[in-house]
Design a protein around this motif. Structure first.
Motif, PDB file in Angstrom:
ATOM      1  N   TRP A  67       0.771  -1.227  -0.029  1.00 34.46           N
ATOM      2  CA  TRP A  67      -0.056  -0.151  -0.019  1.00 34.46           C
ATOM      3  C   TRP A  67       0.785   1.262   0.075  1.00 34.46           C
ATOM      4  O   TRP A  67       0.513   2.105  -0.730  1.00 34.46           O
ATOM      5  N   LYS A  68       1.804   1.312   0.832  1.00 34.40           N
ATOM      6  CA  LYS A  68       2.680   2.228   0.957  1.00 34.40           C
ATOM      7  C   LYS A  68       3.549   2.582  -0.455  1.00 34.40           C
ATOM      8  O   LYS A  68       3.697   3.809  -0.974  1.00 34.40           O
ATOM      9  N   SER A  69       3.876   1.727  -1.175  1.00 34.66           N
ATOM     10  CA  SER A  69       4.336   1.606  -2.604  1.00 34.66           C
ATOM     11  C   SER A  69       3.310   2.278  -3.522  1.00 34.66           C
ATOM     12  O   SER A  69       3.736   3.249  -4.369  1.00 34.66           O
ATOM     13  N   VAL A  71       0.913   4.327  -2.735  1.00 34.04           N
ATOM     14  CA  VAL A  71       0.869   5.765  -2.161  1.00 34.04           C
ATOM     15  C   VAL A  71       2.055   6.576  -2.766  1.00 34.04           C
ATOM     16  O   VAL A  71       1.471   7.625  -3.452  1.00 34.04           O
ATOM     17  N   ARG A  72       3.155   5.956  -2.749  1.00 30.75           N
ATOM     18  CA  ARG A  72       4.353   6.968  -3.413  1.00 30.75           C
ATOM     19  C   ARG A  72       4.194   6.974  -4.742  1.00 30.75           C
ATOM     20  O   ARG A  72       4.192   8.215  -5.237  1.00 30.75           O
ATOM     21  N   ALA A  73       3.737   6.034  -5.608  1.00 30.61           N
ATOM     22  CA  ALA A  73       3.480   6.052  -6.965  1.00 30.61           C
ATOM     23  C   ALA A  73       2.510   7.005  -7.464  1.00 30.61           C
ATOM     24  O   ALA A  73       2.412   7.758  -8.147  1.00 30.61           O
ATOM     25  N   LYS A  75       1.519   9.510  -5.537  1.00 32.25           N
ATOM     26  CA  LYS A  75       1.770  11.043  -5.076  1.00 32.25           C
ATOM     27  C   LYS A  75       2.804  11.314  -6.173  1.00 32.25           C
ATOM     28  O   LYS A  75       2.663  12.699  -6.576  1.00 32.25           O
ATOM     29  N   ALA A  76       3.447  10.653  -6.762  1.00 31.72           N
ATOM     30  CA  ALA A  76       4.077  11.027  -7.999  1.00 31.72           C
ATOM     31  C   ALA A  76       3.372  11.432  -9.156  1.00 31.72           C
ATOM     32  O   ALA A  76       3.413  12.425  -9.754  1.00 31.72           O
ATOM     33  N   ASN A  79       2.054  14.956  -8.842  1.00 28.09           N
ATOM     34  CA  ASN A  79       2.730  15.797  -8.829  1.00 28.09           C
ATOM     35  C   ASN A  79       3.200  16.489 -10.136  1.00 28.09           C
ATOM     36  O   ASN A  79       4.204  17.279 -10.281  1.00 28.09           O
ATOM     37  N   HIS A 110      -7.475   5.552  -3.196  1.00 24.36           N
ATOM     38  CA  HIS A 110      -6.527   6.745  -3.481  1.00 24.36           C
ATOM     39  C   HIS A 110      -7.145   8.068  -3.187  1.00 24.36           C
ATOM     40  O   HIS A 110      -6.486   8.888  -2.802  1.00 24.36           O
ATOM     41  N   VAL A 113      -5.215   9.390  -0.116  1.00 26.84           N
ATOM     42  CA  VAL A 113      -4.169  10.192  -0.494  1.00 26.84           C
ATOM     43  C   VAL A 113      -4.632  11.757  -0.855  1.00 26.84           C
ATOM     44  O   VAL A 113      -3.876  12.641  -0.743  1.00 26.84           O
ATOM     45  N   GLU A 116      -4.752  14.004   1.760  1.00 28.27           N
ATOM     46  CA  GLU A 116      -3.549  14.482   2.476  1.00 28.27           C
ATOM     47  C   GLU A 116      -3.108  15.747   1.467  1.00 28.27           C
ATOM     48  O   GLU A 116      -2.691  16.341   2.057  1.00 28.27           O
TER      49      GLU A 116
END
Length: 126
Positions: A67-69, A71-73, A75-76, A79, A110, A113, A116
């Motif tokens: 899940w954290k992976s 979230v990082r993707a 957010k990218a 961006n 998502h 995210v 946030e």
């Protein structure tokens, strides 16, 4: 005025405002003219949804690390200039009108995210 994260397809709160569907694909089996009537969304806005490949990654996430992976993707993806401008617009609008962003299960979706990201942009959240 506030921005809410809501569950798509559930009855609306009278103070909810415009419901924005930030989903990659609209609900299956629901005709376009029924989206708002059946409490899905007023406006479909897939620009703030994960790419199809990333959506599959998020749905398949079982462990916290997976899940954290995701979230990082995601957010990218959020961006890039177009997504940043869209988030800035929603954050600004949240100070003048009530609106909501649709979600099915915020804890593994998502939209958690997005909450946030919008908070970080100064959105007035409920």
């Amino acid at each position: 005025m506030t921005l809410r994260i809501v569950r798509l397809g559930e009855p609306r709160d009278p103070q909810e405002g415009i419901r924005i569907g930030t989903v990659r694909r609209p609900p299956r089996g629901v005709r376009k003219e029924r989206y708002a009537l059946d409490d899905w969304f007023d406006v479909w806005f897939p620009d703030l949804a994960p790419s199809a490949k990333l959506m599959a990654m998020g749905k398949a996430a079982v462990t916290e690390a997976e899940w954290k992976s995701f979230v990082r993707a995601f957010k990218a993806e959020m961006n890039v200039p177009t997504a940043r401008r869209s988030l800035d617009l929603l954050a600004a609008l949240s100070h003048g009108i009530d609106l909501s962003v649709g979600c099915e299960n915020e804890s593994r979706c998502h939209r958690s995210v997005l909450r946030e990201l919008l908070k970080n942009r100064g959105a007035s959240l409920r």
